[in-house]
Design a protein around this motif. Structure first.
Motif, PDB file in Angstrom:
ATOM      1  N   LYS A 179      -3.701 -39.683 -14.572  1.00  0.00           N
ATOM      2  CA  LYS A 179      -2.408 -39.059 -14.300  1.00  0.00           C
ATOM      3  C   LYS A 179      -2.590 -37.626 -13.755  1.00  0.00           C
ATOM      4  CE  LYS A 179       0.297 -41.630 -17.714  1.00  0.00           C
ATOM      5  NZ  LYS A 179       1.090 -41.553 -18.973  1.00  0.00           N
ATOM      6  N   GLU A 180      -3.534 -36.883 -14.389  1.00  0.00           N
ATOM      7  CA  GLU A 180      -3.762 -35.504 -13.916  1.00  0.00           C
ATOM      8  C   GLU A 180      -4.299 -35.507 -12.480  1.00  0.00           C
ATOM      9  OE1 GLU A 180      -6.288 -33.689 -16.736  1.00  0.00           O
ATOM     10  OE2 GLU A 180      -4.719 -33.539 -18.313  1.00  0.00           O
ATOM     11  N   ARG A 181      -5.241 -36.434 -12.221  1.00  0.00           N
ATOM     12  CA  ARG A 181      -5.797 -36.502 -10.869  1.00  0.00           C
ATOM     13  C   ARG A 181      -4.710 -36.880  -9.868  1.00  0.00           C
ATOM     14  NH1 ARG A 181     -10.352 -38.822 -13.491  1.00  0.00           N
ATOM     15  NH2 ARG A 181      -9.601 -40.913 -12.956  1.00  0.00           N
ATOM     16  N   ALA A 182      -3.833 -37.810 -10.271  1.00  0.00           N
ATOM     17  CA  ALA A 182      -2.730 -38.209  -9.392  1.00  0.00           C
ATOM     18  C   ALA A 182      -1.781 -37.046  -9.153  1.00  0.00           C
ATOM     19  CB  ALA A 182      -2.002 -39.414  -9.989  1.00  0.00           C
ATOM     20  N   LYS A 183      -1.547 -36.282 -10.241  1.00  0.00           N
ATOM     21  CA  LYS A 183      -0.648 -35.121 -10.109  1.00  0.00           C
ATOM     22  C   LYS A 183      -1.267 -34.050  -9.196  1.00  0.00           C
ATOM     23  CE  LYS A 183       1.421 -33.946 -13.850  1.00  0.00           C
ATOM     24  NZ  LYS A 183       1.700 -33.363 -15.202  1.00  0.00           N
ATOM     25  N   LEU A 184      -2.590 -33.852  -9.419  1.00  0.00           N
ATOM     26  CA  LEU A 184      -3.261 -32.872  -8.554  1.00  0.00           C
ATOM     27  C   LEU A 184      -3.272 -33.333  -7.099  1.00  0.00           C
ATOM     28  CD1 LEU A 184      -6.320 -31.899 -10.820  1.00  0.00           C
ATOM     29  CD2 LEU A 184      -4.308 -30.503 -10.291  1.00  0.00           C
ATOM     30  N   ARG A 185      -3.498 -34.607  -6.892  1.00  0.00           N
ATOM     31  CA  ARG A 185      -3.503 -35.123  -5.521  1.00  0.00           C
ATOM     32  C   ARG A 185      -2.121 -34.952  -4.899  1.00  0.00           C
ATOM     33  NH1 ARG A 185      -5.486 -39.506  -6.763  1.00  0.00           N
ATOM     34  NH2 ARG A 185      -3.634 -40.801  -6.855  1.00  0.00           N
ATOM     35  N   GLN A 186      -1.075 -35.257  -5.672  1.00  0.00           N
ATOM     36  CA  GLN A 186       0.279 -35.077  -5.149  1.00  0.00           C
ATOM     37  C   GLN A 186       0.564 -33.587  -4.827  1.00  0.00           C
ATOM     38  OE1 GLN A 186       2.846 -36.741  -8.132  1.00  0.00           O
ATOM     39  NE2 GLN A 186       2.352 -38.893  -7.604  1.00  0.00           N
ATOM     40  N   GLU A 187       0.048 -32.709  -5.741  1.00  0.00           N
ATOM     41  CA  GLU A 187       0.266 -31.276  -5.508  1.00  0.00           C
ATOM     42  C   GLU A 187      -0.455 -30.824  -4.229  1.00  0.00           C
ATOM     43  OE1 GLU A 187       1.802 -27.552  -6.120  1.00  0.00           O
ATOM     44  OE2 GLU A 187       2.273 -29.439  -7.137  1.00  0.00           O
ATOM     45  N   ARG A 188      -1.708 -31.356  -4.046  1.00  0.00           N
ATOM     46  CA  ARG A 188      -2.460 -30.993  -2.828  1.00  0.00           C
ATOM     47  C   ARG A 188      -1.743 -31.505  -1.579  1.00  0.00           C
ATOM     48  NH1 ARG A 188      -7.026 -32.241  -5.992  1.00  0.00           N
ATOM     49  NH2 ARG A 188      -7.132 -34.321  -5.057  1.00  0.00           N
ATOM     50  N   GLU A 189      -1.261 -32.734  -1.674  1.00  0.00           N
ATOM     51  CA  GLU A 189      -0.542 -33.298  -0.528  1.00  0.00           C
ATOM     52  C   GLU A 189       0.726 -32.506  -0.227  1.00  0.00           C
ATOM     53  OE1 GLU A 189       0.120 -37.330  -1.542  1.00  0.00           O
ATOM     54  OE2 GLU A 189      -1.973 -37.986  -1.184  1.00  0.00           O
ATOM     55  N   ARG A 190       1.411 -32.112  -1.351  1.00  0.00           N
ATOM     56  CA  ARG A 190       2.644 -31.322  -1.148  1.00  0.00           C
ATOM     57  C   ARG A 190       2.329 -29.975  -0.482  1.00  0.00           C
ATOM     58  NH1 ARG A 190       5.221 -27.385  -3.318  1.00  0.00           N
ATOM     59  NH2 ARG A 190       3.625 -27.136  -4.942  1.00  0.00           N
ATOM     60  N   ARG A 191       1.240 -29.319  -1.008  1.00  0.00           N
ATOM     61  CA  ARG A 191       0.873 -28.022  -0.414  1.00  0.00           C
ATOM     62  C   ARG A 191       0.422 -28.192   1.037  1.00  0.00           C
ATOM     63  NH1 ARG A 191      -1.617 -26.675  -5.486  1.00  0.00           N
ATOM     64  NH2 ARG A 191      -3.645 -27.234  -4.600  1.00  0.00           N
ATOM     65  N   ALA A 192      -0.315 -29.282   1.292  1.00  0.00           N
ATOM     66  CA  ALA A 192      -0.787 -29.525   2.653  1.00  0.00           C
ATOM     67  C   ALA A 192       0.394 -29.748   3.599  1.00  0.00           C
ATOM     68  CB  ALA A 192      -1.735 -30.712   2.685  1.00  0.00           C
ATOM     69  N   LYS A 193       1.384 -30.523   3.096  1.00  0.00           N
ATOM     70  CA  LYS A 193       2.574 -30.733   3.928  1.00  0.00           C
ATOM     71  C   LYS A 193       3.330 -29.424   4.160  1.00  0.00           C
ATOM     72  CE  LYS A 193       3.378 -35.562   2.578  1.00  0.00           C
ATOM     73  NZ  LYS A 193       4.315 -36.489   1.888  1.00  0.00           N
ATOM     74  N   ALA A 194       3.403 -28.632   3.045  1.00  0.00           N
ATOM     75  CA  ALA A 194       4.105 -27.342   3.183  1.00  0.00           C
ATOM     76  C   ALA A 194       3.374 -26.435   4.164  1.00  0.00           C
ATOM     77  CB  ALA A 194       4.237 -26.675   1.813  1.00  0.00           C
ATOM     78  N   GLU A 195       2.021 -26.389   4.064  1.00  0.00           N
ATOM     79  CA  GLU A 195       1.255 -25.561   4.996  1.00  0.00           C
ATOM     80  C   GLU A 195       1.394 -26.066   6.428  1.00  0.00           C
ATOM     81  OE1 GLU A 195      -2.684 -25.500   3.591  1.00  0.00           O
ATOM     82  OE2 GLU A 195      -2.258 -24.220   1.837  1.00  0.00           O
ATOM     83  N   ALA A 196       1.354 -27.381   6.574  1.00  0.00           N
ATOM     84  CA  ALA A 196       1.519 -27.942   7.917  1.00  0.00           C
ATOM     85  C   ALA A 196       2.898 -27.609   8.469  1.00  0.00           C
ATOM     86  CB  ALA A 196       1.296 -29.452   7.875  1.00  0.00           C
ATOM     87  N   ALA A 197       3.917 -27.695   7.607  1.00  0.00           N
ATOM     88  CA  ALA A 197       5.267 -27.346   8.061  1.00  0.00           C
ATOM     89  C   ALA A 197       5.358 -25.869   8.410  1.00  0.00           C
ATOM     90  CB  ALA A 197       6.280 -27.710   6.970  1.00  0.00           C
ATOM     91  N   GLY A 198       4.670 -25.034   7.559  1.00  0.00           N
ATOM     92  CA  GLY A 198       4.683 -23.597   7.857  1.00  0.00           C
ATOM     93  C   GLY A 198       4.000 -23.287   9.167  1.00  0.00           C
ATOM     94  N   ARG A 199       2.812 -23.957   9.372  1.00  0.00           N
ATOM     95  CA  ARG A 199       2.107 -23.738  10.645  1.00  0.00           C
ATOM     96  C   ARG A 199       2.944 -24.208  11.815  1.00  0.00           C
ATOM     97  NH1 ARG A 199      -2.419 -25.365   7.525  1.00  0.00           N
ATOM     98  NH2 ARG A 199      -2.212 -27.502   8.314  1.00  0.00           N
ATOM     99  N   ARG A 200       3.600 -25.354  11.608  1.00  0.00           N
ATOM    100  CA  ARG A 200       4.442 -25.869  12.690  1.00  0.00           C
ATOM    101  C   ARG A 200       5.605 -24.919  12.977  1.00  0.00           C
ATOM    102  NH1 ARG A 200       5.128 -30.278  10.572  1.00  0.00           N
ATOM    103  NH2 ARG A 200       7.175 -29.951   9.631  1.00  0.00           N
TER     104      ARG A 200
END
Length: 537
Positions: free
Chosen positions: A20-41
């Protein structure tokens, strides 16, 4: 058995929590990656949007500048940054390189009349001025400025490598100018507006805030441009402009008024002038001579020179005067041929600081003794004077006892015996003088004098030069009635035959309607027109 089951259950729970923690961390990384990608865009889109806006703004500014340049230059676009040199010249006309001529002529600037340019410094200074063009003979990459333009652009600042932006502009013709005197004296000149008009003929433009230097009669007068209409910078070519000249805040006349018969005390420093003026009304002179007398307090060898002139020469100097006196000590100057009118006196400090008392008076002319022509006369053998024959013996006895005749060739001066030892002669001209006058005589009459026009003569030759030949001599123009510099020989051979100087040749080229027929005729041809067309003598 229970222990093993409990351990297995704990292990399972721990693995589930880790997943569950790994899944949560993966989701958090994906969320941050999407946020960074949106910010860069978003940043990229913002940068692209800003770039498009900057490009649009730059294009708009370029189009606006192009429109302004087209409007300012009346369809001609010319702007270059050039290094600056200075040349000695009058007026505001600059010299540009030949390449500028090619660029301007290709745009039709030569067909638009006299060319005007706006000059601005490239070092960030807000100082600007305007000028015309004299010729296209400067070195490539350089512009040559006359003293007027240089002074108004740099204001005495020292610039290592002066760079100036030269831009072609179209200026409106001036209709009004308000000028203020920087110092006193200009308003003392008669016809001072005619003097200003003559000076402005060497200018193409006027700019608000500029200082105009007018050289007249050996003096430099400065006028500051306070206001111009219809714009802050105008053209002065072929225009009738109304001019107001404002006195300085502390109005000080350089000419101190003198009253006939009243003495005035003054002090003059070495190399400086004090000026006075007096006026003789009509019929005030009568059968008398004008006499200017001056008493000098000659301490420590201090002495003065005295110069007198009639108007329009307002400030008499060593070069420009009608009468002069260079005696050592007290001076008395009789103005031969004086008439009613305005006179100016210049007291020059020849050596040291001198205190003096000056007075103008009217002295009755000396009348010769009424000797009958039929009375017999004889010549004295000592002094050579003609006296009545019956008093010859008494005269010769007195004359031989008190007087002696100077034996120097060409002198013949009759001297008192006690004065004969102090009587000497100049080695160059042979004039008889007192010993104390010899050094000053040599300095005044035989020292080379440099005329502002470049000629070098002694005093007598300089007086003839200034009276008939010097281009800077003052004349009263027959067309504008102003006291102006004559200029050199007229360029037109017909004007030379008429006896016109350079100024009168140019001034007489102005046109005016004939009073009889209304036809436009040049002023200098008006008399010929009246004779040839209207048969008027």
């Amino acid at each position: 058995m229970d222990f093993e089951l409990r351990m297995a259950r704990q292990k399972l729970e721990r693995e589930q929590r880790e997943r569950k923690e790994r899944a949560k961390l993966r989701q958090e990384r994906e969320r941050r990656a999407k946020a960074e990608a949106a910010g860069r865009r978003d940043a990229l889109e913002a940068a692209q949007r800003a770039s498009r806006l900057d490009a649009a703004r730059a294009q708009e500014l370029a189009e606006q500048e192009l429109k302004e340049n087209l409007l300012i230059g009346d369809g001609v676009i010319f702007s270059q940054t050039l290094k600056v040199l200075q040349y000695n010249g009058n007026g505001d006309k600059i010299k540009l390189p030949p390449s500028c001529f090619s660029e301007l002529s290709s745009q039709g600037a030569l067909d638009k009349g006299p060319m005007c340019f706006r000059l601005s410094r490239s070092d960030g200074s807000p100082s600007t001025t305007h000028s015309g063009v004299l010729e296209f003979t400067a070195m490539e990459g350089f512009v040559e400025l006359p003293p007027h333009t240089w002074t108004n652009l740099f204001h005495g600042d020292e610039v290592e490598i002066p760079l100036v932006e030269v831009k072609y502009v179209s200026l409106p013709k001036g209709s009004y100018a308000k000028l203020q005197q920087e110092d006193s004296g200009f308003s003392d000149l008669p016809y001072h507006k005619a003097v200003l008009e003559t000076a402005l003929r060497q200018h193409t433009t006027l700019s608000q805030g500029d200082v105009i230097a007018i050289i007249h009669g050996g003096f430099t007068f400065k006028l500051r441009v306070l206001e111009l209409k219809p714009s802050p910078c105008v053209s002065v070519i072929d225009t009738d402009m109304e001019v107001d000249i404002i006195q300085p805040e502390e109005k000080l006349s350089l000419l101190t008024p003198l009253e006939i018969g009243k003495a005035v005390i003054g002090t003059v420093d070495e190399g400086r002038f004090n000026y006075y003026k007096f006026y003789l009304a009509e019929h005030a002179l009568g059968d008398a001579n004008i006499e200017v007398s001056m008493e000098v307090d000659a301490k420590d060898g201090a002495d003065t020179d005295l110069f007198v002139s009639r108007h329009p020469v307002v400030f008499p100097t060593e070069l420009e005067h009608e009468w002069s006196c260079h005696d050592v000590g007290a001076k008395t100057l009789t103005l031969a041929g004086g008439v009613s009118g305005s006179y100016s006196i210049g007291v020059y400090g020849y050596r040291g600081q001198t205190q003096y008392k000056i007075c103008v008076s009217l002295k009755e002319k000396r009348r010769s003794e009424n000797i009958m022509e039929d009375e017999p006369k004889a010549r004295c053998r000592n002094c050579g004077r003609c006296v009545l024959e019956h008093s010859l013996i008494v005269h010769e006895a007195f004359c031989a006892r008190h007087n002696v005749l100077c034996g120097h060739e060409g002198c013949g001066a009759v001297l008192r015996k006690e004065e004969a030892k102090a009587h000497v002669h100049c080695d160059e001209c042979g004039k008889g003088l007192r010993k104390e006058q010899l050094q000053k005589h040599a300095d005044v009459f035989h020292r080379p004098i440099h005329c502002p026009c470049g000629a070098v003569f002694n005093k007598e030759e300089m007086e003839r030069h200034r009276a008939a030949e010097c281009p800077l001599r003052l004349i009263t123009c027959r067309f504008c009635s102003g006291a102006v510099a004559a200029g050199r020989v007229a360029a037109d051979a017909r004007d030379r035959l008429r006896g016109l100087c350079e100024h009168e040749s140019i001034c007489g080229s102005r046109t005016a309607p004939c009073d009889a027929c209304g036809r436009t005729v040049m002023l200098k041809d008006m008399d010929i027109h009246l004779v040839a067309v209207h048969q008027k003598s």
